[in-house]
Design an enzyme around this catalytic site. Structure first.
Site, PDB file in Angstrom:
ATOM      1  N   LYS B 101      50.053  35.068  30.945  1.00  0.00           N
ATOM      2  CA  LYS B 101      50.331  34.740  32.342  1.00  0.00           C
ATOM      3  C   LYS B 101      50.162  33.237  32.495  1.00  0.00           C
ATOM      4  CE  LYS B 101      48.249  34.879  36.926  1.00  0.00           C
ATOM      5  NZ  LYS B 101      47.330  35.539  37.870  1.00  0.00           N
ATOM      6  N   GLY B 162      42.991  35.114  46.190  1.00  0.00           N
ATOM      7  CA  GLY B 162      41.692  35.520  46.730  1.00  0.00           C
ATOM      8  C   GLY B 162      41.594  35.582  48.239  1.00  0.00           C
ATOM      9  N   ALA B 188      48.723  37.781  43.473  1.00  0.00           N
ATOM     10  CA  ALA B 188      47.849  36.969  44.331  1.00  0.00           C
ATOM     11  C   ALA B 188      47.924  37.295  45.811  1.00  0.00           C
ATOM     12  CB  ALA B 188      48.095  35.473  44.152  1.00  0.00           C
ATOM     13  N   GLY B 189      46.746  37.373  46.410  1.00  0.00           N
ATOM     14  CA  GLY B 189      46.631  37.504  47.860  1.00  0.00           C
ATOM     15  C   GLY B 189      46.714  38.909  48.409  1.00  0.00           C
ATOM     16  N   ASN B 210      43.458  41.585  41.757  1.00  0.00           N
ATOM     17  CA  ASN B 210      42.142  41.392  41.155  1.00  0.00           C
ATOM     18  C   ASN B 210      41.058  41.355  42.227  1.00  0.00           C
ATOM     19  OD1 ASN B 210      39.843  40.657  39.743  1.00  0.00           O
ATOM     20  ND2 ASN B 210      40.678  38.816  38.859  1.00  0.00           N
ATOM     21  N   THR B 211      41.055  40.281  43.039  1.00  0.00           N
ATOM     22  CA  THR B 211      39.980  40.075  44.019  1.00  0.00           C
ATOM     23  C   THR B 211      39.710  41.297  44.893  1.00  0.00           C
ATOM     24  OG1 THR B 211      40.451  37.716  44.106  1.00  0.00           O
ATOM     25  CG2 THR B 211      39.233  38.635  45.964  1.00  0.00           C
TER      26      THR B 211
END
Lengths: 65, 260
Positions: B101, B162, B188-189, B210-211
């Site tokens: 990535k 995040g 993301a996000g 992830n987050t």
């Protein structure tokens, strides 16, 4: 001899990569080593002699997204 | 039903039956990663590479990831294409496989990707045989350039890393999905399963979370929720849902009760 380890100049007592990883108190299984921009896999640590002025990076995989 | 049959995501010659990609960052305990993977069904997970803390006896994070799961090392920390390329080569040579990535970030306030450096790194690494998944600012022209550079997929951001803000970039992502011949992974996000489902309903090929999973009070359960949401969103996309419309349309017969 003096080497650059992870961006800092240090006095290295070990003559081979195996010794350096031990000297730094690291668990070998978690370390990825790069010597002068070449990756050195763990089976080659014992035969990798450290020379004065070597640039060594000891890295590890960590959590990330 | 034809659209549903054998619905797999193929990346770098590997087939994935699950379309949720996960990450290993921010977990309160790394021992949660494996049960999270099992609960979510995720078959690909990101890891990062950093200088060791001298004296650290920490076990390798890779030991917390089952062998059946594909590793997706990221190039986080790279501020230039050159650094990203170096990280990718190290990751491959240390036995992490050939997926990478690309994440090149110079904007430290919003952590937005640097598309120019990302393109340079993609060109070089694709030629070296990497399966390149670049994290990108959603931009149609750039998506085409990544395709021509040999990327295996494009990974536009939903919102900054995040933030849990979801699909702030929705309209641009929609257009990328429309034009892209490469798989589109929204990265993301994404902070809620509903947002992941929405991305999948729009036709995204996968999402990376992830987050939202790692920082929830129960990452295993959150992983399961995201896995279900991604599967539901995908299923809805394949079912080709009817369009929205401005006027009511009765679902029941319009004749009055006991009247003709």
């Amino acid at each position: 001899m003096k080497i650059r380890l992870n961006g800092r100049t240090i006095e290295c007592r070990s003559s081979r990569l195996t010794g350096l990883v031990r000297e730094m108190g690291l668990a070998p299984s978690s370390v990825v080593a790069e010597v002068n921009l070449e990756v050195v896999t763990q089976e080659k640590w014992e035969s990798t002699w450290i020379k004065d002025g070597d640039e060594i990076e000891l890295l590890s995989f960590v959590g990330g997204g | 039903m034809a659209k549903n049959d054998n619905d797999v995501l193929v990346l770098g010659g590997k087939s994935f039956t699950n379309r949720l990609l996960t990450g290993t960052g921010k977990f309160s305990s790394r021992s949660l990663i494996s049960p999270m993977l099992e609960a979510s069904g995720s078959q690909m997970i990101t890891v990062a590479l950093r200088r060791v803390d001298m004296g650290s006896k920490d076990e390798n994070i890779l030991t917390f990831i089952p062998d059946t799961v594909t590793l997706l090392p990221n190039t986080s920390g790279a501020r230039t294409a050159k650094e990203a390329i170096r990280i990718a080569r190290i990751a491959r040579e240390s036995g992490c496989g050939n997926f990478i990535k690309i994440e090149v970030i110079t904007d430290m306030q919003y952590l937005l990707p640097d598309n120019q450096e990302t393109l340079k790194a993609t060109e070089v690494l694709a030629k070296e045989g990497f399966v390149v998944l670049p994290y990108m600012m959603p931009d149609i022209t750039f998506a085409r350039q990544l395709h021509d550079a040999g990327a295996a997929a494009v990974m536009p951001l939903g919102s900054p890393i995040g933030t849990n803000l979801g699909l702030e970039m929705k309209s641009m992502i929609k257009r990328i999905i429309e034009i892209s011949s490469l798989p589109v992974v929204v990265d993301a996000g994404i902070g809620r399963p509903s947002q992941a489902a929405q991305a999948m309903e729009m036709g995204a090929d996968a999402v990376l979370v992830n987050t939202a999973i790692a920082t929830s009070a129960d990452p295993v359960r959150a992983g399961k929720a995201f896995g279900m949401a991604v599967a539901a969103g995908r299923m809805a996309y394949l079912a080709d849902m009817a369009d929205e419309q401005d006027f009511a349309e009765a679902s029941s017969p319009l004749t009055g009760f006991l009247r003709s």
